[in-house]
Design an enzyme around this catalytic site. Sequence first.
Site, short mmCIF file in Angstrom:
data_model
loop_
_atom_site.label_atom_id
_atom_site.label_comp_id
_atom_site.label_asym_id
_atom_site.label_seq_id
_atom_site.Cartn_x
_atom_site.Cartn_y
_atom_site.Cartn_z
N GLY A 54 35.44 43.80 40.26
CA GLY A 54 35.47 43.54 38.84
C GLY A 54 34.07 43.46 38.48
O GLY A 54 33.84 43.28 37.42
N HIS A 55 32.93 43.42 39.17
CA HIS A 55 31.56 43.44 38.81
C HIS A 55 30.88 44.72 39.13
O HIS A 55 29.75 45.01 39.31
CB HIS A 55 30.80 42.46 39.90
CG HIS A 55 31.43 41.00 39.81
ND1 HIS A 55 31.73 40.30 38.44
CD2 HIS A 55 32.11 40.12 40.84
CE1 HIS A 55 32.28 39.24 38.77
NE2 HIS A 55 32.50 38.93 40.18
N ASP A 108 33.62 32.29 48.21
CA ASP A 108 32.68 33.09 48.71
C ASP A 108 31.97 32.29 49.79
O ASP A 108 31.73 32.89 50.94
CB ASP A 108 31.51 33.76 47.89
CG ASP A 108 32.24 34.60 46.90
OD1 ASP A 108 33.27 34.19 45.85
OD2 ASP A 108 32.03 35.89 46.99
N HIS A 217 32.75 35.51 35.59
CA HIS A 217 34.35 35.70 35.71
C HIS A 217 35.04 34.98 34.46
O HIS A 217 35.94 34.43 34.38
CB HIS A 217 34.71 34.79 36.87
CG HIS A 217 33.85 34.99 38.23
ND1 HIS A 217 32.82 34.44 38.74
CD2 HIS A 217 34.30 36.32 39.06
CE1 HIS A 217 32.34 35.14 39.80
NE2 HIS A 217 33.35 35.95 39.97
#
Lengths: 326, 326
Positions: A54-55, A108, A217
């Site tokens: 998504g990045h 992460d 996000h």
Amino acid sequence: MKKIINEPHAVVDELLEGMLLAHSDFLTGITDTRVVIEKEKRATVGLVSGGGSGHEPAHAGFVGDGMLRAAVLGEMFTSPTPDQIFEAIKASDTGHGVLLIVKNYTGDVMNFDMAKEMAEMEDIAVESVLVDDDIAVEDSTYTAGKRGVAGTVLVHKILGHYAREGKTLTELKELGERLTAHIDTLGVALTGATVPEVGKPGFTLAENEMEYGVGIHGEPGYRRSELKQSRAIANELVTKLMETKTDTKKIGLLVNGLGATPLQELYVFYRDVVHELKNYDVEIVFQKIGDFMTSIDMAGLSLTVIDLDSDTYQAALTSPVDVLNW
Amino acid sequence: MKKIINEPHAVVDELLEGMLLAHSDFLTGITDTRVVIEKEKRATVGLVSGGGSGHEPAHAGFVGDGMLRAAVLGEMFTSPTPDQIFEAIKASDTGHGVLLIVKNYTGDVMNFDMAKEMAEMEDIAVESVLVDDDIAVEDSTYTAGKRGVAGTVLVHKILGHYAREGKTLTELKELGERLTAHIDTLGVALTGATVPEVGKPGFTLAENEMEYGVGIHGEPGYRRSELKQSRAIANELVTKLMETKTDTKKIGLLVNGLGATPLQELYVFYRDVVHELKNYDVEIVFQKIGDFMTSIDMAGLSLTVIDLDSDTYQAALTSPVDVLNW
């Protein structure tokens, strides 16, 4: 939700397949997992990064000579699993070790740490550098401490340069830890991002509303406001970013679009940032304008300031690379 | 209208200023007009293109070694004036003449022609190549014949390569005229584009609606439809684009985002295009995925197919360049 996709759950697999189909001249995947890795491993130490999808273009668009060896793709806005990261580490090691570049999100950090332990049990030397450049807030939705955002790409570039120059794993880790302290980022959003499987924006802003300090996000920022002009936004972001840089004489700038922001707006904003910086005794010696670390289809941008008083960083930022999106 | 700008009428001047502030290492402007020109003129013949603003990175993002010498920026979605183009021609000529690359819109054709005549009266040799790659419709809102869209960027790249190789003005014009016949494009839109001074989208589509064949200024396409999946869109665009390419064995592809389309969607779509092309006896020997010819903040994309049976085009497409956005 208006998107050019197929089944929402398939977006990550299909974007990865598209990327590997398009760039098979220098990129390849690893069977049964979601990793993009350079075919020819030129640097000694392999740099591995990744995170939720998504990045884009982060992080796969920075795999190649002079930046990353591999990027691990998680589900949308979700950390990759330890297994995935472990596969990327194994495939990236050429006997000189692997450096992980991790954005500071709880998931992460945990998963990259577990993968590091798994690799060490197989006698692969692994170190990691944590990036937490977003000065907007402490302790956000998915984060203890500050979030890691667009400044991560500058870490890819600078450490990628030094990896190619032959620095050892230990040297790269030390360099990385010093470096991240010199990088600060702050973003603004005009709209929320829509995760395909969710089907609606993670948050909504009214037609005349914006938010300062939103995360990549859609994590909450530090203030909602009526929509401001570019020069007012530049004033606020520059003021906050320069607060801690009172002794800095040379800086680099990264103006980063969040996914749905036209390039024309990024240039208008860059202009206003330059004018704003005339109030400071600093010289802009490096700049980059475009989409580097997006939030799917969010409208908005971030500004990153890197302290470049050290000439070595500047040389590392401008050396040529062979990647898709630098 | 949610945009990061200042006064809407100032966007073109301010994006130009931002661009020149950022890239003064190799780009400069011309006083009192809106032109971006390379500082060091390496090729013999100078290639000049341009058009209305709102298509960034086109055309200024393609100025530099191996592509354009200069780009002329009109008002948003409006042709530059003959005077502007004339200034660009004068500044681009080094005694070997200037080739104009013009997208086929009535205003652009007229103004580039007038500028050509003005230059010829000052004994500057000028030729022009017209690009009309959009196969969606004939005789559109601002166009007699077909519209010029994203394929124009491939013309910049291929002719820029040959200009650097030292081809003469006459040779470049002949090459260009043959080349444009080999390039076809078709686009789809999910949303309209908002010109800053207008303040609302040029057209609107319902939440579950898309349009096939929309032009880069929001000109009507050939069909509205419910929102389709990527693979259905790929099927329709590939089918139409390959209709005239029955003898072609090698092709190149350009997947172009229209300004607000996330890169992840472009890769999903590219994947579907590759799968669709398995039904044809062709080899994909070149591909490019990203934002090249946008329509401000339109969500959507276009697909360009170039016939690459001639190996010389392929070599010209892949040679290195020093520009911002190729």
